[in-house]
Design a protein around this motif. Structure first.
Motif, mmCIF file in Angstrom:
data_model
loop_
_atom_site.group_PDB
_atom_site.id
_atom_site.type_symbol
_atom_site.label_atom_id
_atom_site.label_comp_id
_atom_site.label_asym_id
_atom_site.label_seq_id
_atom_site.Cartn_x
_atom_site.Cartn_y
_atom_site.Cartn_z
ATOM 1 N N ASP A 347 0.810 -1.217 0.000
ATOM 2 C CA ASP A 347 0.000 0.000 0.000
ATOM 3 C C ASP A 347 0.843 1.267 0.000
ATOM 4 O O ASP A 347 0.334 2.353 -0.311
ATOM 5 C CB ASP A 347 -0.942 0.011 1.214
ATOM 6 N N ASN A 348 2.112 1.165 0.353
ATOM 7 C CA ASN A 348 3.001 2.323 0.312
ATOM 8 C C ASN A 348 3.568 2.564 -1.088
ATOM 9 O O ASN A 348 4.264 3.562 -1.321
ATOM 10 C CB ASN A 348 4.146 2.155 1.307
ATOM 11 N N ILE A 349 3.276 1.646 -1.999
ATOM 12 C CA ILE A 349 3.752 1.765 -3.383
ATOM 13 C C ILE A 349 2.716 2.533 -4.204
ATOM 14 O O ILE A 349 1.521 2.317 -4.066
ATOM 15 C CB ILE A 349 3.976 0.374 -4.003
ATOM 16 N N GLU A 350 3.187 3.429 -5.062
ATOM 17 C CA GLU A 350 2.301 4.067 -6.045
ATOM 18 C C GLU A 350 2.644 3.501 -7.420
ATOM 19 O O GLU A 350 3.809 3.230 -7.725
ATOM 20 C CB GLU A 350 2.461 5.578 -6.023
ATOM 21 N N PRO A 374 13.527 8.781 -14.162
ATOM 22 C CA PRO A 374 14.571 9.426 -13.332
ATOM 23 C C PRO A 374 15.081 8.490 -12.241
ATOM 24 O O PRO A 374 14.338 7.707 -11.672
ATOM 25 C CB PRO A 374 13.835 10.635 -12.744
ATOM 26 N N LYS A 375 16.374 8.589 -11.971
ATOM 27 C CA LYS A 375 17.031 7.713 -11.003
ATOM 28 C C LYS A 375 16.393 7.838 -9.617
ATOM 29 O O LYS A 375 16.035 8.929 -9.177
ATOM 30 C CB LYS A 375 18.515 8.075 -10.909
ATOM 31 N N GLY A 376 16.266 6.693 -8.952
ATOM 32 C CA GLY A 376 15.768 6.678 -7.581
ATOM 33 C C GLY A 376 14.260 6.664 -7.453
ATOM 34 O O GLY A 376 13.744 6.740 -6.336
ATOM 35 N N CYS A 377 13.552 6.582 -8.564
ATOM 36 C CA CYS A 377 12.084 6.605 -8.522
ATOM 37 C C CYS A 377 11.467 5.225 -8.729
ATOM 38 O O CYS A 377 10.475 4.879 -8.080
ATOM 39 C CB CYS A 377 11.541 7.559 -9.588
ATOM 40 N N LEU A 378 12.053 4.450 -9.606
ATOM 41 C CA LEU A 378 11.462 3.167 -9.970
ATOM 42 C C LEU A 378 11.657 2.119 -8.881
ATOM 43 O O LEU A 378 12.728 2.017 -8.285
ATOM 44 C CB LEU A 378 12.098 2.681 -11.274
ATOM 45 N N LEU A 379 10.617 1.353 -8.604
ATOM 46 C CA LEU A 379 10.718 0.209 -7.701
ATOM 47 C C LEU A 379 10.723 -1.055 -8.562
ATOM 48 O O LEU A 379 9.715 -1.401 -9.170
ATOM 49 C CB LEU A 379 9.549 0.173 -6.718
ATOM 50 N N LYS A 380 11.860 -1.732 -8.616
ATOM 51 C CA LYS A 380 11.968 -2.949 -9.413
ATOM 52 C C LYS A 380 11.388 -4.126 -8.639
ATOM 53 O O LYS A 380 11.356 -4.130 -7.410
ATOM 54 C CB LYS A 380 13.433 -3.215 -9.767
ATOM 55 N N GLU A 467 21.836 8.883 -14.503
ATOM 56 C CA GLU A 467 20.743 9.791 -14.190
ATOM 57 C C GLU A 467 19.364 9.144 -14.315
ATOM 58 O O GLU A 467 18.362 9.782 -14.008
ATOM 59 C CB GLU A 467 20.802 11.028 -15.110
ATOM 60 N N SER A 468 19.308 7.903 -14.777
ATOM 61 C CA SER A 468 17.990 7.314 -15.032
ATOM 62 C C SER A 468 18.057 5.792 -15.035
ATOM 63 O O SER A 468 19.133 5.198 -15.125
ATOM 64 C CB SER A 468 17.438 7.815 -16.371
ATOM 65 N N PHE A 486 0.943 -2.340 -21.096
ATOM 66 C CA PHE A 486 2.315 -2.701 -20.756
ATOM 67 C C PHE A 486 2.321 -4.092 -20.114
ATOM 68 O O PHE A 486 1.286 -4.564 -19.627
ATOM 69 C CB PHE A 486 2.890 -1.682 -19.776
ATOM 70 N N PRO A 487 3.462 -4.772 -20.074
ATOM 71 C CA PRO A 487 3.520 -6.095 -19.436
ATOM 72 C C PRO A 487 3.086 -6.073 -17.977
ATOM 73 O O PRO A 487 2.563 -7.061 -17.466
ATOM 74 C CB PRO A 487 4.997 -6.481 -19.565
ATOM 75 N N SER A 488 3.301 -4.956 -17.294
ATOM 76 C CA SER A 488 2.926 -4.866 -15.880
ATOM 77 C C SER A 488 2.699 -3.413 -15.524
ATOM 78 O O SER A 488 3.004 -2.502 -16.301
ATOM 79 C CB SER A 488 4.037 -5.433 -14.990
ATOM 80 N N LYS A 489 2.169 -3.212 -14.326
ATOM 81 C CA LYS A 489 2.107 -1.874 -13.770
ATOM 82 C C LYS A 489 3.527 -1.390 -13.485
ATOM 83 O O LYS A 489 4.414 -2.201 -13.199
ATOM 84 C CB LYS A 489 1.287 -1.882 -12.481
ATOM 85 N N LEU A 490 3.736 -0.096 -13.567
ATOM 86 C CA LEU A 490 5.030 0.485 -13.205
ATOM 87 C C LEU A 490 4.950 0.944 -11.756
ATOM 88 O O LEU A 490 4.086 1.754 -11.392
ATOM 89 C CB LEU A 490 5.360 1.665 -14.114
ATOM 90 N N LEU A 491 5.857 0.434 -10.926
ATOM 91 C CA LEU A 491 5.838 0.687 -9.489
ATOM 92 C C LEU A 491 6.885 1.737 -9.124
ATOM 93 O O LEU A 491 7.991 1.741 -9.678
ATOM 94 C CB LEU A 491 6.123 -0.604 -8.723
ATOM 95 N N PHE A 492 6.528 2.604 -8.170
ATOM 96 C CA PHE A 492 7.434 3.686 -7.776
ATOM 97 C C PHE A 492 7.618 3.717 -6.271
ATOM 98 O O PHE A 492 6.662 3.559 -5.513
ATOM 99 C CB PHE A 492 6.899 5.043 -8.234
ATOM 100 N N LYS A 493 8.853 3.924 -5.862
ATOM 101 C CA LYS A 493 9.103 4.239 -4.464
ATOM 102 C C LYS A 493 9.105 5.750 -4.261
ATOM 103 O O LYS A 493 8.819 6.243 -3.164
ATOM 104 C CB LYS A 493 10.427 3.629 -3.988
ATOM 105 N N ASN A 494 9.420 6.485 -5.325
ATOM 106 C CA ASN A 494 9.273 7.938 -5.360
ATOM 107 C C ASN A 494 8.683 8.296 -6.721
ATOM 108 O O ASN A 494 9.265 7.951 -7.757
ATOM 109 C CB ASN A 494 10.618 8.650 -5.185
ATOM 110 N N VAL A 495 7.552 8.965 -6.731
ATOM 111 C CA VAL A 495 6.887 9.263 -7.996
ATOM 112 C C VAL A 495 7.631 10.372 -8.732
ATOM 113 O O VAL A 495 7.806 11.466 -8.187
ATOM 114 C CB VAL A 495 5.419 9.676 -7.768
ATOM 115 N N PRO A 496 8.090 10.118 -9.970
ATOM 116 C CA PRO A 496 8.782 11.163 -10.732
ATOM 117 C C PRO A 496 7.792 12.172 -11.310
ATOM 118 O O PRO A 496 6.589 11.902 -11.384
ATOM 119 C CB PRO A 496 9.465 10.376 -11.856
ATOM 120 N N ARG A 497 8.291 13.301 -11.713
ATOM 121 C CA ARG A 497 7.429 14.299 -12.347
ATOM 122 C C ARG A 497 7.087 13.909 -13.771
ATOM 123 O O ARG A 497 5.964 14.121 -14.236
ATOM 124 C CB ARG A 497 8.102 15.672 -12.329
#
Length: 521
Positions: A347-350, A374-380, A467-468, A486-497
């Motif tokens: 639930d903490n994932i967007e 952008p670097k640091g945003c994507l949750l793999k 940088e990405s 897309f094959p899956s939802k894209l998960l973020f630990k920090n949402v990029p702009r």
């Protein structure tokens, strides 16, 4: 032989009466063009002149009636001037001038020619000739005209001009049609169909009916245990125990039990887990909640058909049932806590749900999609929390990874299409047609199976840049007016702009570049 539909262009002849000899030259040039070029390009030029294409009509000025009948529907015009300008209309110096102005205002082609041919001076109308010269002077700033010295030159020039203009029109038309028929690829938000912005979503699993049902089951267990407490410690020995001591006196039963059985005790950790849950949920446990009567654990283990020993208990049905219910409550709370931990992490994932859309009029193939995050945003998916040891088997049984991470198909969006790999996660092993048994997998094994299932969903190729983070995947085929998720939802630990993307494909020669803006609600 069947032919494609022919496109007909109407050519207006607009000339004063002193150049009537040139009308036949115009018609001959048009006929030659149609024979040489028209049939090859599925076009035809049709000549229109007031003398052959107008009809008697009343209700307006004569020139306005001609404008409505033929002039405004024509695609081009040819105008020739010599010494006469023509009869004035309500708005212009002549009908020919009005027809030319109608064509120019509609941004249509006008072939303009002025004759420089000798004429007897006594036959010249100075007023008309002056009007021609004045019009020629005015027109030089509005277009290109040609001056011709005889019929031969006119026919040669007009034929050449007619061919250049209409063949160029055919080329433009084909180019436009080809452009229209090309595939047109873009990336859009699946839920809003926007190709400019996407609103991140959260799972909200802690409020799911699934977790609520598990919670209700725990409450039902506690209520049942509160209602069925054992009021006294009994020293009675049930019939099962008596079968073991038929040759022994009743007064010796207690001594016998001490030799063959131990008292059943509940560990502090066991009690703490249940107590903590009750305190958190503000549930009061009965003062004799933990009382099991005189329940004993048999030291003599009963063998099973597969050689393993099973624990047996000595006591009344009430005592055994209560202990069994307490154990079920314990494990339900253990599982509930693991679900809560797992769901809290999720639930903490967007996340966002994207799709590739072909909004063109032709299919496309071998489509390569590249996302720049952008670097640091994507949750793999490698960084996702594993389900707890007591719930991972259930999680895999209900295929929760597919429920959470795959993008569901709708009537307007296709699910991502890729070859499914065969699964080897089945735990059931057939020994014989009459006997099966279930192998118990270790938690590490189950985590590997869970990881494999995630790999089947998150099929992106990842590339780390300073940088990405780069994600790439392929679509083999996408027909027109079709969207594929897309094959899956894209998960973020920090949402990029923003997320940038690049698309290359077989039938789209230029790389498609774009970006998706992410906006929080």
């Amino acid at each position: 032989m069947p032919r494609e539909r022919v496109t007909v262009y109407d050519l207006l002849i607009s000339c004063p009466g002193d150049v009537n000899d040139y009308l036949e030259l115009i018609k001959e040039a048009v006929d030659n063009f149609n024979k040489l070029y028209g049939s090859l390009n599925n076009i035809q030029v049709s000549v229109k002149h007031w003398s052959t294409d107008s009809f008697p009509e009343s209700g307006d000025k004569p020139q306005e009636l001609l404008n409505k009948q033929i002039v405004r529907d024509c695609d081009a015009a040819v105008a020739i001037f010599w010494t006469r300008f023509g009869t004035a209309t309500d708005r212009y110096g002549s009908g020919t001038e009005e027809e030319i102005e109608e064509m120019l205002l509609a941004k249509k082609q006008v072939f303009m020619y002025f004759l420089d041919i000798p004429i007897t001076p006594s036959e010249i109308n100075e007023e008309q000739f002056t009007a021609v010269k004045n019009f020629k002077e005015r027109y030089k700033d509005r277009g290109i005209f040609f001056t011709v010295k005889d019929k031969s030159e006119f026919k040669r020039l007009f034929t050449n001009h007619l061919t250049l203009y209409f063949l160029n029109l055919v080329d433009k038309k084909e180019t436009f049609q080809n452009e229209q028929l090309k595939p047109l690829l873009t990336i859009r938000d699946k839920n809003t169909s926007s190709d400019e912005c996407s609103v991140p979503i959260k799972f909200n699993l802690l409020k799911s009916e699934f977790l609520n049902e598990n919670y209700k089951k725990i409450i039902d267990y506690i209520e049942e245990l509160n209602k069925t407490v054992i009021s006294e410690v009994t020293t009675k020995v049930d019939n099962n125990t008596k079968k073991l001591t038929l040759s022994i006196n009743e007064e010796d039963n207690v001594n016998l039990l001490s030799k063959i059985a131990d008292d059943v005790t509940i560990s502090d950790d066991f009690k703490k887990l249940i107590n903590d849950f009750a305190i958190k949920e503000e549930i009061k446990l009965h003062e004799k909640f933990w009382c099991l009567g005189n329940l004993k654990k048999n030291k003599l283990q009963m063998p099973t058909p597969f050689g393993k020993s099973a624990t047996s208990y000595i006591g009344t049905d009430e005592e055994r049932n209560r202990f069994s219910l307490l154990k079920e409550l314990y494990w339900e709370i253990v599982s509930f806590n693991e679900y809560t931990e797992y769901f809290t992490f999720m639930d903490n994932i967007e996340y966002i749900e994207l799709m590739v859309s072909n909004i063109g009029k032709s299919y496309d193939e071998d489509i390569d999609i590249k996302l720049i995050v952008p670097k640091g945003c994507l949750l793999k998916h490698d960084d996702l929390l594993y389900p707890g040891e007591n719930i991972i088997e259930k999680v895999q049984e209900i295929k929760i990874e597919e429920i959470l991470f795959e993008i569901s198909e709708t009537d307007s969006v296709c699910a991502y299409d890729y070859p499914q790999q065969p699964s080897f996660r089945s735990a059931e092993i057939n020994v014989s047609p009459l006997l099966t048994y279930t192998r118990t997998f270790s938690y590490e094994d189950q985590k590997e199976y869970y990881k494999d299932s995630l790999n089947d969903i998150f099929i992106y190729r990842y590339f780390d840049k300073p940088e990405s983070d780069i994600l790439r995947f392929d679509i083999k085929y996408l027909k027109h007016n079709t969207s594929m998720a897309f094959p899956s939802k894209l998960l973020f630990k920090n949402v990029p702009r923003t997320i940038e993307y690049e698309i290359t494909s077989k039938f789209t020669p230029d790389m498609v570049k774009g970006k998706i803006n992410l906006k929080s609600e």
